[in-house]
Design a protein around this motif. Structure first.
Motif, PDB file in Angstrom:
ATOM      1  N   PRO A 113       0.832  -1.202   0.000  1.00 19.15           N
ATOM      2  CA  PRO A 113       0.000   0.000   0.000  1.00 19.15           C
ATOM      3  C   PRO A 113       0.865   1.250   0.000  1.00 19.15           C
ATOM      4  O   PRO A 113       1.909   1.305   0.663  1.00 19.15           O
ATOM      5  CB  PRO A 113      -0.801  -0.133   1.303  1.00 19.15           C
ATOM      6  N   LEU A 114       0.439   2.244  -0.740  1.00 20.50           N
ATOM      7  CA  LEU A 114       1.195   3.472  -0.874  1.00 20.50           C
ATOM      8  C   LEU A 114       0.845   4.419   0.266  1.00 20.50           C
ATOM      9  O   LEU A 114      -0.301   4.833   0.415  1.00 20.50           O
ATOM     10  CB  LEU A 114       0.871   4.123  -2.231  1.00 20.50           C
ATOM     11  N   ALA A 115       1.834   4.752   1.075  1.00 19.94           N
ATOM     12  CA  ALA A 115       1.597   5.668   2.184  1.00 19.94           C
ATOM     13  C   ALA A 115       1.169   7.025   1.634  1.00 19.94           C
ATOM     14  O   ALA A 115       1.788   7.568   0.714  1.00 19.94           O
ATOM     15  CB  ALA A 115       2.872   5.800   3.018  1.00 19.94           C
ATOM     16  N   GLY A 116       0.117   7.581   2.200  1.00 25.19           N
ATOM     17  CA  GLY A 116      -0.352   8.876   1.748  1.00 25.19           C
ATOM     18  C   GLY A 116      -1.070   8.848   0.411  1.00 25.19           C
ATOM     19  O   GLY A 116      -1.291   9.897  -0.191  1.00 25.19           O
ATOM     20  N   ARG A 117      -1.442   7.647  -0.064  1.00 28.25           N
ATOM     21  CA  ARG A 117      -2.100   7.550  -1.360  1.00 28.25           C
ATOM     22  C   ARG A 117      -3.446   8.261  -1.327  1.00 28.25           C
ATOM     23  O   ARG A 117      -4.219   8.127  -0.387  1.00 28.25           O
ATOM     24  CB  ARG A 117      -2.297   6.081  -1.721  1.00 28.25           C
ATOM     25  N   VAL A 118      -3.730   9.004  -2.376  1.00 20.82           N
ATOM     26  CA  VAL A 118      -5.025   9.662  -2.507  1.00 20.82           C
ATOM     27  C   VAL A 118      -5.919   8.871  -3.446  1.00 20.82           C
ATOM     28  O   VAL A 118      -7.097   8.628  -3.164  1.00 20.82           O
ATOM     29  CB  VAL A 118      -4.844  11.108  -3.009  1.00 20.82           C
ATOM     30  N   HIS A 119      -5.347   8.417  -4.583  1.00 26.37           N
ATOM     31  CA  HIS A 119      -6.125   7.689  -5.585  1.00 26.37           C
ATOM     32  C   HIS A 119      -5.401   6.410  -5.983  1.00 26.37           C
ATOM     33  O   HIS A 119      -4.187   6.416  -6.209  1.00 26.37           O
ATOM     34  CB  HIS A 119      -6.337   8.555  -6.832  1.00 26.37           C
ATOM     35  N   ASP A 120      -6.152   5.326  -6.097  1.00 28.12           N
ATOM     36  CA  ASP A 120      -5.581   4.027  -6.453  1.00 28.12           C
ATOM     37  C   ASP A 120      -6.051   3.633  -7.846  1.00 28.12           C
ATOM     38  O   ASP A 120      -7.223   3.306  -8.052  1.00 28.12           O
ATOM     39  CB  ASP A 120      -6.002   2.968  -5.436  1.00 28.12           C
ATOM     40  N   LEU A 121      -5.147   3.672  -8.800  1.00 32.48           N
ATOM     41  CA  LEU A 121      -5.415   3.223 -10.169  1.00 32.48           C
ATOM     42  C   LEU A 121      -4.611   1.972 -10.488  1.00 32.48           C
ATOM     43  O   LEU A 121      -4.291   1.713 -11.646  1.00 32.48           O
ATOM     44  CB  LEU A 121      -5.080   4.334 -11.171  1.00 32.48           C
ATOM     45  N   TYR A 122      -4.285   1.208  -9.460  1.00 34.90           N
ATOM     46  CA  TYR A 122      -3.482   0.010  -9.685  1.00 34.90           C
ATOM     47  C   TYR A 122      -4.324  -1.048 -10.386  1.00 34.90           C
ATOM     48  O   TYR A 122      -5.487  -1.260 -10.016  1.00 34.90           O
ATOM     49  CB  TYR A 122      -2.936  -0.532  -8.367  1.00 34.90           C
ATOM     50  N   PRO A 123      -3.775  -1.738 -11.391  1.00 38.60           N
ATOM     51  CA  PRO A 123      -4.576  -2.700 -12.170  1.00 38.60           C
ATOM     52  C   PRO A 123      -4.786  -4.023 -11.457  1.00 38.60           C
ATOM     53  O   PRO A 123      -4.034  -4.394 -10.550  1.00 38.60           O
ATOM     54  CB  PRO A 123      -3.734  -2.904 -13.435  1.00 38.60           C
ATOM     55  N   GLY A 124      -5.832  -4.728 -11.884  1.00 40.57           N
ATOM     56  CA  GLY A 124      -6.058  -6.093 -11.439  1.00 40.57           C
ATOM     57  C   GLY A 124      -6.853  -6.238 -10.168  1.00 40.57           C
ATOM     58  O   GLY A 124      -7.012  -7.355  -9.663  1.00 40.57           O
ATOM     59  N   LEU A 125      -7.374  -5.125  -9.623  1.00 43.90           N
ATOM     60  CA  LEU A 125      -8.089  -5.188  -8.359  1.00 43.90           C
ATOM     61  C   LEU A 125      -9.561  -4.845  -8.575  1.00 43.90           C
ATOM     62  O   LEU A 125      -9.875  -3.764  -9.068  1.00 43.90           O
ATOM     63  CB  LEU A 125      -7.482  -4.203  -7.351  1.00 43.90           C
ATOM     64  N   PRO A 126     -10.475  -5.719  -8.190  1.00 44.57           N
ATOM     65  CA  PRO A 126     -11.898  -5.376  -8.259  1.00 44.57           C
ATOM     66  C   PRO A 126     -12.298  -4.520  -7.057  1.00 44.57           C
ATOM     67  O   PRO A 126     -11.518  -4.363  -6.109  1.00 44.57           O
ATOM     68  CB  PRO A 126     -12.585  -6.742  -8.216  1.00 44.57           C
ATOM     69  N   ASP A 127     -13.496  -3.992  -7.093  1.00 44.39           N
ATOM     70  CA  ASP A 127     -13.996  -3.156  -6.000  1.00 44.39           C
ATOM     71  C   ASP A 127     -14.742  -4.044  -5.003  1.00 44.39           C
ATOM     72  O   ASP A 127     -15.866  -4.488  -5.256  1.00 44.39           O
ATOM     73  CB  ASP A 127     -14.931  -2.077  -6.552  1.00 44.39           C
ATOM     74  N   ASN A 128     -14.124  -4.301  -3.851  1.00 47.87           N
ATOM     75  CA  ASN A 128     -14.747  -5.156  -2.842  1.00 47.87           C
ATOM     76  C   ASN A 128     -16.054  -4.581  -2.315  1.00 47.87           C
ATOM     77  O   ASN A 128     -16.910  -5.319  -1.813  1.00 47.87           O
ATOM     78  CB  ASN A 128     -13.780  -5.366  -1.669  1.00 47.87           C
ATOM     79  N   ARG A 129     -16.226  -3.268  -2.438  1.00 49.17           N
ATOM     80  CA  ARG A 129     -17.442  -2.625  -1.925  1.00 49.17           C
ATOM     81  C   ARG A 129     -18.676  -3.022  -2.728  1.00 49.17           C
ATOM     82  O   ARG A 129     -19.810  -2.884  -2.239  1.00 49.17           O
ATOM     83  CB  ARG A 129     -17.269  -1.112  -1.938  1.00 49.17           C
ATOM     84  N   LEU A 130     -18.483  -3.502  -3.949  1.00 46.13           N
ATOM     85  CA  LEU A 130     -19.615  -3.898  -4.782  1.00 46.13           C
ATOM     86  C   LEU A 130     -20.107  -5.310  -4.469  1.00 46.13           C
ATOM     87  O   LEU A 130     -21.193  -5.703  -4.885  1.00 46.13           O
ATOM     88  CB  LEU A 130     -19.223  -3.826  -6.265  1.00 46.13           C
ATOM     89  N   PHE A 131     -19.324  -6.062  -3.743  1.00 44.63           N
ATOM     90  CA  PHE A 131     -19.655  -7.461  -3.472  1.00 44.63           C
ATOM     91  C   PHE A 131     -20.873  -7.553  -2.553  1.00 44.63           C
ATOM     92  O   PHE A 131     -20.928  -6.881  -1.512  1.00 44.63           O
ATOM     93  CB  PHE A 131     -18.455  -8.145  -2.819  1.00 44.63           C
ATOM     94  N   PRO A 132     -21.878  -8.384  -2.894  1.00 46.67           N
ATOM     95  CA  PRO A 132     -23.084  -8.517  -2.064  1.00 46.67           C
ATOM     96  C   PRO A 132     -22.805  -9.330  -0.802  1.00 46.67           C
ATOM     97  O   PRO A 132     -23.115 -10.521  -0.709  1.00 46.67           O
ATOM     98  CB  PRO A 132     -24.062  -9.229  -2.998  1.00 46.67           C
ATOM     99  N   LEU A 133     -22.254  -8.660   0.188  1.00 48.85           N
ATOM    100  CA  LEU A 133     -21.739  -9.339   1.368  1.00 48.85           C
ATOM    101  C   LEU A 133     -22.840 -10.007   2.190  1.00 48.85           C
ATOM    102  O   LEU A 133     -22.649 -11.119   2.710  1.00 48.85           O
ATOM    103  CB  LEU A 133     -20.959  -8.344   2.234  1.00 48.85           C
ATOM    104  N   GLU A 134     -23.986  -9.353   2.333  1.00 49.07           N
ATOM    105  CA  GLU A 134     -25.051  -9.947   3.143  1.00 49.07           C
ATOM    106  C   GLU A 134     -25.551 -11.256   2.527  1.00 49.07           C
ATOM    107  O   GLU A 134     -25.817 -12.230   3.235  1.00 49.07           O
ATOM    108  CB  GLU A 134     -26.197  -8.951   3.310  1.00 49.07           C
ATOM    109  N   THR A 135     -25.684 -11.274   1.210  1.00 45.11           N
ATOM    110  CA  THR A 135     -26.083 -12.511   0.529  1.00 45.11           C
ATOM    111  C   THR A 135     -25.045 -13.604   0.761  1.00 45.11           C
ATOM    112  O   THR A 135     -25.386 -14.761   1.034  1.00 45.11           O
ATOM    113  CB  THR A 135     -26.250 -12.264  -0.973  1.00 45.11           C
ATOM    114  N   TRP A 136     -23.790 -13.227   0.664  1.00 43.13           N
ATOM    115  CA  TRP A 136     -22.718 -14.205   0.867  1.00 43.13           C
ATOM    116  C   TRP A 136     -22.722 -14.757   2.291  1.00 43.13           C
ATOM    117  O   TRP A 136     -22.552 -15.963   2.507  1.00 43.13           O
ATOM    118  CB  TRP A 136     -21.369 -13.563   0.547  1.00 43.13           C
ATOM    119  N   ARG A 137     -22.937 -13.905   3.260  1.00 42.73           N
ATOM    120  CA  ARG A 137     -22.984 -14.368   4.651  1.00 42.73           C
ATOM    121  C   ARG A 137     -24.092 -15.404   4.841  1.00 42.73           C
ATOM    122  O   ARG A 137     -23.921 -16.403   5.536  1.00 42.73           O
ATOM    123  CB  ARG A 137     -23.222 -13.183   5.585  1.00 42.73           C
ATOM    124  N   ARG A 138     -25.229 -15.132   4.242  1.00 46.69           N
ATOM    125  CA  ARG A 138     -26.349 -16.073   4.368  1.00 46.69           C
ATOM    126  C   ARG A 138     -25.994 -17.433   3.774  1.00 46.69           C
ATOM    127  O   ARG A 138     -26.271 -18.479   4.374  1.00 46.69           O
ATOM    128  CB  ARG A 138     -27.589 -15.496   3.659  1.00 46.69           C
TER     129      ARG A 138
END
Length: 475
Positions: A113-138
């Motif tokens: 992780p980049l210390a002091g990073r403001v924006h992350d444009l690193y390739p190959g990483l999906p957005d974990n925030r989009l994952f339907p976590l409640e469905t997965w927990r069930r």
């Protein structure tokens, strides 16, 4: 002699005394010939029963660390493990056992992780925030019921229902010709490639790989003693005419070439299949993130065109869902399936069967398809925004055309630019991106940048590119 033994933590006191004394002997604090306290004295010092200390001493005597001398006491034996008390701890930590030479150069280190990073444009990483976590927990909770756990057993190729759902998903979404018997579930795509290497690579086997390409796959083949040779990539993908005649494996990412993003043309796919037949070679087709497409009808995978059993199709859920699941798969010709299953059995056996069961339900209930549709809209907006902002700098950067995936690549028009220096300068301005040149096996013919859309909000892209522009050379 006073010996420090901590008994603050709960647990077997005899075992704690034993461990403390053993460590003191091994690291030289108790040297050969030293007399240890009498059991009565140490018991009084520690506030424990004498029998507790006696039991610890008896175990150390039985293992040869201590010896009892009648009328004299108990002494440390000449265990001959170390004679230098000051040096022992340092030696133990640094280690005398050395890896094979091939591991001394560990290759490309994972990004920190980049210390002091403001924006992350690193390739190959999906957005974990989009994952339907409640469905997965069930779904995970359902798998932990006793009736479900009792159904799980060792079969050497992965969870049965998951294999069935993966085969159905691939047939509908990617036109991959397979049944559940052809599918082997793996710990991510990297293990799938590792299994292929285990059953096909001997020391000196030549593996042809795209150049630039996926460095982790190149490195993995090298650890199996393969000779990895780079093959150039142009606007139609891998240049088949440049393949070395002695290659026995060709590793490709035809649906969204990593890292340039180009799509291998149908003509090249057909040519690669013919080449593999003529040269008795296998093709490893890594289809790592083609679920996310933003224009054009997707070309069918090479596997669906294969009539000779030459293609091993590799995929993962790390990009379409989240990397933390660590679930991938491979679809192999029948001639390789038995060997691949055995290679899997002797390495990781079944993997995380609870995750596999939950993923099977996730696919069966349509959650994966729904998630990909939602995520594609989000990623599509980000991609459009990134391309629009980069177009403001088209005097410096030429974006490589692509139609899928979570990253884009851009070449510098001035090839005198050092892309690594640009990446370092961008980091100082709070933007994380990747240089293109480290992805080359041979001397890089072009300099460029690789930028991801997985972890940055669309509204932040304008500021990210503005900051990046401060690191770009002036036209």
């Amino acid at each position: 002699m006073t010996i420090h033994v901590s008994l603050d933590a709960p647990g077997d006191r005899t075992a704690r005394i034993y461990v403390a004394l053993r460590h003191a002997i091994l690291d030289g604090r108790l040297a050969s010939g030293d007399r240890v306290p009498a059991t009565r004295d140490l018991a009084g010092q520690l506030g424990v029963a004498r029998g507790t200390v006696t039991s610890a001493y008896d175990r150390l005597v039985a293992e040869g660390f201590l010896e009892s001398r009648t009328g004299s006491g108990t002494f440390v034996t000449d265990v001959a493990l170390t004679t230098d008390a000051d040096d022992h701890g340092r030696r133990a930590r640094s280690g005398a056992v050395q890896p094979l030479a091939m591991w001394l150069d560990s290759g490309r280190e994972p990004e920190r992780p980049l210390a002091g990073r403001v924006h992350d444009l690193y390739p190959g990483l999906p957005d974990n925030r989009l994952f339907p976590l409640e469905t997965w927990r069930r779904l995970v909770s359902t798998q932990l019921r006793r009736s479900r756990l009792d159904d799980l057993t060792y079969v050497g190729r992965g969870h049965r229902r998951l294999r069935e759902e993966v085969a159905r998903h691939l047939g509908l979404a990617r036109s991959v010709a397979c049944s559940s018997e052809d599918v082997i579930v793996t710990v991510g795509a990297q293990q799938a490639i590792d299994l292929v290497a285990r059953v096909l690579v001997e020391p000196g086997t030549v593996v042809a790989a795209e150049d630039p390409g996926y460095s982790a796959a190149h490195r993995l083949f090298e650890t199996h003693r393969a000779v990895v040779r780079g093959v150039p990539v142009d606007s139609e993908g891998l240049v088949v005419d440049a393949l070395p005649d002695d290659a026995r494996i060709v590793y490709v990412t035809p649906s969204h070439q990593f890292p340039t993003g180009v799509v291998m043309s149908l003509a090249r796919r057909a040519a690669l299949l013919r080449w593999a037949v003529d040269h008795d070679a296998a093709i490893v087709e890594d289809d790592y993130d083609s679920e996310f497409r933003f224009s054009d009808r997707p070309l069918e995978p090479i596997q669906s065109l294969d009539r000779e059993g030459r293609v091993i199709y590799v995929g993962t859920f790390s990009k379409s869902l989240i990397p933390a699941l660590r679930v991938g798969y491979l679809v192999a010709p029948q001639s390789l399936q038995r060997a691949l299953r055995e290679a899997r059995r002797v390495s990781t056996w079944e993997g995380d069967v609870v995750t596999h069961g939950a993923l099977a339900d996730f696919l069966a209930e349509g959650h994966h398809s729904a998630h990909v549709r939602r995520a594609s809209r989000v990623y599509g907006e980000r991609r459009s925004q990134l391309l629009a902002e980069l177009s403001r700098h088209d005097d410096v950067l030429e974006v490589v055309p692509s139609v899928a995936g979570l990253h884009v690549c851009a070449h510098f028009r001035d090839q005198g630019v050092d892309d690594r220096s640009v990446v370092a300068e961008a980091a100082r301005h709070g933007v994380r991106i990747e240089a293109l040149t480290p992805r080359y096996l041979e001397q890089p013919p072009v300099q460029g940048l690789v930028m991801g859309i997985g972890t940055i909000e669309a509204g932040a892209i304008q500021d990210a590119v503005r900051r990046l522009s401060r690191a770009l050379p002036r036209s």
